[in-house]
Design an enzyme around this catalytic site. Structure first.
Site, short mmCIF file in Angstrom:
data_model
loop_
_atom_site.label_atom_id
_atom_site.label_comp_id
_atom_site.label_asym_id
_atom_site.label_seq_id
_atom_site.Cartn_x
_atom_site.Cartn_y
_atom_site.Cartn_z
CB THR A 30 -15.62 9.28 -6.18
OG1 THR A 30 -16.77 9.71 -5.31
CG2 THR A 30 -14.98 10.26 -7.05
CB SER A 45 -6.90 13.72 -2.76
OG SER A 45 -6.84 13.26 -1.31
CB SER A 92 -1.21 0.00 1.21
OG SER A 92 -1.75 0.87 1.22
CE LYS A 132 -13.23 12.94 -3.54
NZ LYS A 132 -14.53 13.45 -2.99
CB THR A 163 -25.38 -0.76 2.30
OG1 THR A 163 -26.14 0.57 2.58
CG2 THR A 163 -25.15 -0.20 0.79
CB THR A 164 -30.22 1.10 1.08
OG1 THR A 164 -31.18 0.54 1.97
CG2 THR A 164 -31.53 1.57 -0.14
CB THR A 189 -6.02 15.48 6.25
OG1 THR A 189 -7.49 15.42 6.62
CG2 THR A 189 -7.04 15.52 5.13
C1 PLP Z 1 -8.30 9.28 -2.85
C2 PLP Z 1 -9.72 9.19 -2.40
N1 PLP Z 1 -10.12 8.41 -2.60
C3 PLP Z 1 -11.65 7.68 -2.23
C4 PLP Z 1 -12.66 8.61 -1.10
C5 PLP Z 1 -13.53 8.31 -1.11
O1 PLP Z 1 -14.70 8.92 -1.99
P1 PLP Z 1 -15.98 9.60 -1.93
O2 PLP Z 1 -16.05 10.92 -1.26
O3 PLP Z 1 -17.16 9.30 -3.21
O4 PLP Z 1 -16.99 8.52 -0.57
C6 PLP Z 1 -11.53 10.05 -1.50
C7 PLP Z 1 -12.68 11.66 -0.99
O5 PLP Z 1 -12.32 12.37 -0.46
C8 PLP Z 1 -10.52 10.53 -1.85
O6 PLP Z 1 -9.98 11.35 -1.83
#
Ligand code: PLP
Length: 430
Positions: free
Chosen positions: A245, A189, A137, A248, A277-278, A363
């Site tokens: 996702t 990110s 990872s 975003k 989950t739904t 973060t």
């Molecule tokens: C790198 C990364 N993966 C996954 C996610 C999670 O995505 P979601 O906001 O759709 O739950 C984020 C959310 O900010 C992210 O920055």
């Protein structure tokens, strides 16, 4: 008698003492007027400009997306009515999965209620199904991936961020015969840098490892059809599982994986976070598909996005603000101090009407606090000038250092981030 209240209160008090207590601005976005929004504070409201949205392309207000959501809402109703297994498997969701599989050139896709859940559920499930799996990872992987790794129960090794030599050492030590999964992101990110995807795929091939990439901060924005960095670099078929996702650049909600039939079927059949989950409501699925379909054939939003990113970077450089070198649309401005980062954000909002959330520990590591600026195609030159002026004023007021990131940040931090030459990532197909 245990006073439970005191335990929770103490936890919150120590969070506040560490400057880690999060305060959410009460923001109301205005469809059709983004990045303008209304900020509610102590009974007052005022117009602000949002500079930290992950609705990167403004698709959350795109007419195609709004009308798809409206039509589906009126046709299908509000909720999905159940899990996928029990009456929640709605037709727009099935169509959305076909659209996502096509976007990434894969056999199949599987939609989850968020990107977070897709990472957590998929990584945990796949690694659990592989006997004696070793997960490799990247050090800067998102919390949702870390949680997936943790829940898998598999042995994990963290490789230094984007360090191929380190990754190869770990692969070599594990040997070709042990099941291995390399999990990493395409665009990171908080730093805005890009993984060496092709070379990671080469290593995976050489050492017989499965590859799992998170393209959350790239889908919709890179590649001729918005398929992400893997599409842009012609690497979609070199990566086993692509995760993304819908929340975003696509402006809606939900997450997904795209992969071959068997992998998708395994996650569908074994992942608790998918099964129990739904399902995503049909109106959201329809809106997400409209957004993806639009961005598959229109490069205009990507072109405009890159233009505003370039103009913003140039303005911040001219203002001699310590922008961290970044290859992408994510513009981190180094502060390196938790309290000042929060103060800068407060001043920007209260004094200048600009909303930029502070990014503090956990973060990012302590000492690497920053403002994370994300221009969109909906920003313009006047807004960028206003941003630069406001930041200069805030930097002066808080006595924060001006100059390049390399001169302002401690050398240990600069080295850690292996600053790449500043560039604007080119927009393929546009
Ligand atoms: C790198 C990364 N993966 C996954 C996610 C999670 O995505 P979601 O906001 O759709 O739950 C984020 C959310 O900010 C992210 O920055």
């Amino acid at each position: 008698m245990i006073d439970y209240h005191v335990f929770f209160q103490n936890a919150l008090t120590s969070l506040k003492a560490e400057q880690r207590y999060r305060v959410f601005a009460d923001i109301e976005r205005r469809a059709g007027d983004f990045p303008h929004a209304v900020w509610y504070d102590e009974g007052q409201s005022r117009d602000v400009i949002v500079w930290c949205s992950n609705d990167y392309l403004g698709m959350g207000q795109h007419p195609d997306v709004l009308s798809a959501m409206q039509n589906s809402l009126l046709t299908h109703g509000a909720g999905a009515g159940g899990t996928r297994n029990i009456s929640g498997n709605n037709h727009p969701l099935v169509q959305l999965e076909a659209c996502l599989a096509d976007l990434h050139g894969k056999d199949a896709a599987l939609v989850f209620t968020s990107g977070y859940v897709s990472n957590e559920a998929s990584i945990a499930t796949l690694a659990r199904l592989l006997p004696d799996c070793l997960i490799l990872s990247d050090q800067l992987n998102h919390a949702s991936m870390i949680e997936g790794v943790r829940r898998s129960g598999a042995v994990k090794k963290i490789w230094r961020h984007n360090d191929l030599e380190h990754l190869e050492d770990l692969l070599k030590t594990a040997g070709r015969c042990r099941p291995k999964m390399i999990v990493f992101e395409s665009v990171y990110s908080m730093d805005g840098d890009i993984a060496p995807i092709e070379r990671i795929a080469d290593l995976a091939e050489r050492y017989n490892a499965l590859t799992y990439i998170d393209e959350v901060h790239a889908v919709g924005m890179y590649g001729p059809h918005g398929g992400g960095i893997c599409e842009e670099q012609g690497l979609m078929d070199r990566i086993d599982i692509i995760e993304g996702t819908l929340a975003k650049a696509y402006g809606t909600l939900g997450g997904y994986i795209a992969a071959d039939h068997v992998i998708v079927d395994a996650v569908r059949s074994f992942a608790s976070g998918f099964i129990f989950t739904t399902a995503l409501p049909p109106a959201i699925a329809a809106a997400a598909r409209a957004s993806i379909e639009h961005l598959k054939q229109s490069a205009e939003e990507r072109r405009q996005h890159q233009l505003q990113v370039r103009l913003t970077k140039e303005a911040l450089i001219r203002a001699q603000l310590p922008m961290m070198a970044t290859q992408t649309h994510i513009i981190p401005l180094f502060v390196g101090h938790a309290e000042k980062c929060k103060q800068a954000s407060d001043l920007l909002l209260r004094k200048h009407g600009l909303y930029i959330q502070p990014i503090n520990y956990p973060t990012v590591p302590r000492g690497e606090e920053r403002l994370r600026i994300t221009p969109t195609p909906c920003h313009n030159k006047a807004m960028i000038d206003h941003l630069a002026d406001a930041l200069i004023s805030v930097w002066q007021e808080l006595d924060l250092p001006f100059g390049s990131y390399e001169t302002v940040a401690p050398p240990s931090v600069v080295n850690q981030h292996k600053v790449q030459p500043l560039q604007i990532y080119p927009v393929a197909g546009g």
